[in-house]
Design a protein around this motif. Sequence first.
Motif, PDB file in Angstrom:
ATOM      1  N   ASN A 137      -2.614   2.432  -4.351  1.00 45.24           N
ATOM      2  CA  ASN A 137      -3.330   3.268  -3.389  1.00 45.24           C
ATOM      3  C   ASN A 137      -4.778   2.860  -3.174  1.00 45.24           C
ATOM      4  O   ASN A 137      -5.561   3.592  -2.579  1.00 45.24           O
ATOM      5  CB  ASN A 137      -3.262   4.741  -3.804  1.00 45.24           C
ATOM      6  CG  ASN A 137      -3.974   4.991  -5.128  1.00 45.24           C
ATOM      7  OD1 ASN A 137      -4.540   4.071  -5.722  1.00 45.24           O
ATOM      8  ND2 ASN A 137      -3.934   6.243  -5.593  1.00 45.24           N
ATOM      9  N   TYR A 155       0.853  -1.196   0.000  1.00 46.46           N
ATOM     10  CA  TYR A 155       0.000   0.000   0.000  1.00 46.46           C
ATOM     11  C   TYR A 155       0.881   1.235   0.000  1.00 46.46           C
ATOM     12  O   TYR A 155       1.813   1.364   0.796  1.00 46.46           O
ATOM     13  CB  TYR A 155      -0.917   0.043   1.220  1.00 46.46           C
ATOM     14  CG  TYR A 155      -1.766   1.309   1.255  1.00 46.46           C
ATOM     15  CD1 TYR A 155      -2.894   1.414   0.453  1.00 46.46           C
ATOM     16  CD2 TYR A 155      -1.398   2.388   2.042  1.00 46.46           C
ATOM     17  CE1 TYR A 155      -3.659   2.576   0.443  1.00 46.46           C
ATOM     18  CE2 TYR A 155      -2.153   3.553   2.049  1.00 46.46           C
ATOM     19  CZ  TYR A 155      -3.275   3.642   1.244  1.00 46.46           C
ATOM     20  OH  TYR A 155      -4.018   4.789   1.231  1.00 46.46           O
ATOM     21  N   THR A 196      -7.871   1.287  -1.407  1.00 49.12           N
ATOM     22  CA  THR A 196      -8.188   0.930  -0.016  1.00 49.12           C
ATOM     23  C   THR A 196      -8.865  -0.429   0.088  1.00 49.12           C
ATOM     24  O   THR A 196      -9.163  -0.891   1.196  1.00 49.12           O
ATOM     25  CB  THR A 196      -9.097   2.003   0.612  1.00 49.12           C
ATOM     26  OG1 THR A 196     -10.285   2.127  -0.171  1.00 49.12           O
ATOM     27  CG2 THR A 196      -8.382   3.336   0.702  1.00 49.12           C
ATOM     28  N   PHE A 226      -8.572   1.148   5.541  1.00 43.86           N
ATOM     29  CA  PHE A 226      -9.263   0.124   4.757  1.00 43.86           C
ATOM     30  C   PHE A 226     -10.627  -0.278   5.312  1.00 43.86           C
ATOM     31  O   PHE A 226     -11.372  -1.006   4.665  1.00 43.86           O
ATOM     32  CB  PHE A 226      -8.390  -1.131   4.669  1.00 43.86           C
ATOM     33  CG  PHE A 226      -6.949  -0.850   4.349  1.00 43.86           C
ATOM     34  CD1 PHE A 226      -6.603  -0.084   3.250  1.00 43.86           C
ATOM     35  CD2 PHE A 226      -5.937  -1.352   5.160  1.00 43.86           C
ATOM     36  CE1 PHE A 226      -5.277   0.171   2.952  1.00 43.86           C
ATOM     37  CE2 PHE A 226      -4.607  -1.094   4.873  1.00 43.86           C
ATOM     38  CZ  PHE A 226      -4.271  -0.326   3.766  1.00 43.86           C
ATOM     39  N   TRP A 286      -7.739  -3.163   0.215  1.00 44.45           N
ATOM     40  CA  TRP A 286      -6.495  -3.902   0.443  1.00 44.45           C
ATOM     41  C   TRP A 286      -6.751  -5.386   0.703  1.00 44.45           C
ATOM     42  O   TRP A 286      -6.068  -6.250   0.165  1.00 44.45           O
ATOM     43  CB  TRP A 286      -5.744  -3.268   1.612  1.00 44.45           C
ATOM     44  CG  TRP A 286      -4.353  -3.774   1.797  1.00 44.45           C
ATOM     45  CD1 TRP A 286      -3.207  -3.269   1.261  1.00 44.45           C
ATOM     46  CD2 TRP A 286      -3.955  -4.895   2.600  1.00 44.45           C
ATOM     47  NE1 TRP A 286      -2.116  -3.996   1.658  1.00 44.45           N
ATOM     48  CE2 TRP A 286      -2.550  -5.006   2.486  1.00 44.45           C
ATOM     49  CE3 TRP A 286      -4.628  -5.813   3.384  1.00 44.45           C
ATOM     50  CZ2 TRP A 286      -1.829  -6.007   3.141  1.00 44.45           C
ATOM     51  CZ3 TRP A 286      -3.917  -6.814   4.040  1.00 44.45           C
ATOM     52  CH2 TRP A 286      -2.524  -6.896   3.914  1.00 44.45           C
TER      53      TRP A 286
END
Length: 637
Positions: free
Chosen positions: A149, A141, A151, A182, A153
């Motif tokens: 980038n 990240y 979120t 996240f 993730w």
Amino acid sequence: TGALDNETIVTDVFRSFSTSSDVGQLDEFFSAFVQAAHKANLTLISNSAVRDTMLNLTLTALAPAFNRFTPENYALINSVLVPELGDYFSQANVIDNITDLCILLSQYSMNVIYNNTDFTRKDVYNTIRSYLNTGTPPKCYNATDRQLNSTAWFVNYIGVFITFITLDDLKSFVPSDQIQLFLENYENIQLFNNTAIPQDVISYYTLQLYPYNPNFNPLRLSPSVLQGFTCSGVRNFNVSKVKNIIRAFRPRQGRPTVPLTEMQSTCMYNYIRDENLQDFTNYPSDMLLYYNYENIEKINCKSYFNATGAANFGILSKILNKEASLLYNAISCLGISGTNLTRDQVEILGNMVCTLNASFIENSDPVILENLKHCRCTTGNITCSTIVDQAFPFGYSLSQFDLCLDANIVKNNQEVLISKVVDVSFQGVILNKLKEAYPSGLADEQVQQLRSVSRVASLDDINKWNITKIDTLFSLMISTDGEWESAKSKVIIMKYLGTAGNSLGTPELNCIGGVNLCSLDVSVIRTISSSSLSNAKPLDISNCSTEQKKELYQKANESFSQARTDNLTVNEVKGLLGANLPDLKTFENESTIHEWISKQPQASLDTLRIGLTGGRGDLSPTLGSAVDITSTFTTTT
């Protein structure tokens, strides 16, 4: 040679890398493969199954060596194995930085390249975990890198392997001071909408949402995520936020009901107990079971019972006597006379009919039979969150516990479930569920977690267990879990000895103890070496037969016959022998014991009160009486 068209050959080659301790083979293979690929002008492996297998096993086997790979190594993974990633990388298709490798991992996690190999999904997850735990978390990240980038993730890098994540994994992947990045991502929330994810993981994820964003809308949360609600988790939230969370649990069309425990329900009730609720559809049915009926306006009582009709009456503790008070109030509200329920009354009561006695069922409208079909699960299927509830299994009858406990739940939560259940009848249910989950028998790992449940097993059950490791034997012989019947302890020990290389050495004797040792045949005791016996902790063999004691004595005597250096007094012998002191009389004519007796003051022997005679008439000890008469008994106290 055609090898790249043969999935079996490729699998065997890559499997050898994963099992080899020589990680240098990996570099050598890829160096040779790069040269061969260039020489043959190979840009794509045409067989997709081979390509997928190579990628799967490459990442699984080579993860520990990622940091040592050259750009050419990564280029080959990218361009030859995963051509569909070309758009993500540079024109040279070289994975020479962290961005490209993370994108590769992301595609791997989401696409689940997983074919006919001997590697399991857990193996693949372990590979992903190893890589994500390298460097500074959160790995892959970077807010300033448009390719890293996102979120989303957890979706990008864990993906379909989310069911293997543990709470420790989650905390190591993303520290608590960074997880807010996240939490609110809708894709991540949907990913965690999976009942197979450990409950402590779901609870942690859910309860991290609110400290970082008090304005987060709980209605976005899925049922399985909502199930992580705990009173301790919301204690620092403002009351209005907690009330919003409670309303998020309300029944909604097209969404499964969120099952609650009694602890969760009463916690919710305490937050709204002072409110004058009249619109019951905005609150979870289970919580409404605890609402103060005196606060309900008469005109709204039917709406109340219609809402509670969808509740899980099985969560009600008997000690609260809520079932009786609910039925009493329902009879008054609905104008029920006698035990004859009309169709409308039955439909309003819903699941409450499961609490009715036989006379109601016999005299009511036949539609009651449809409602009764749901009674088997009135207590609610036992889930991971049910088990960790402090009150579990309080409130379950034996039949409810049996019907609501699924074999897979027992299989996946064996250790914590067994730690919560002490009732022998309930333990029998657990054992039966384990037999259902493992029809061919329990492996060592499952047997090691049985603890006190093992004591309810039959001889037939034990004969189907694998007891090949000393850790398994040790776990079965923990005395605080209960005593073994002689026949059962014998089977357990003999199953252990049936494995090549296992014997009754010192560790085994220490673990078995004297009582269980006495369950063995003399022929088995005879296999114990004298050194193993002499090095073992004191053993209580008071329950052994005379023949068994004689055999153990002879073993001990063999060990100490060459080194009789103790000049023990009568009091010292008494202390060492403890409960086995009467055996001194039994073996008084054995030469070693007879010699020791003859050198002790008779007056001292008389204090033992076991009838020993033949001691000295004076009170002074005889010099040089270095005879170790405790050679048997120091191992039997």
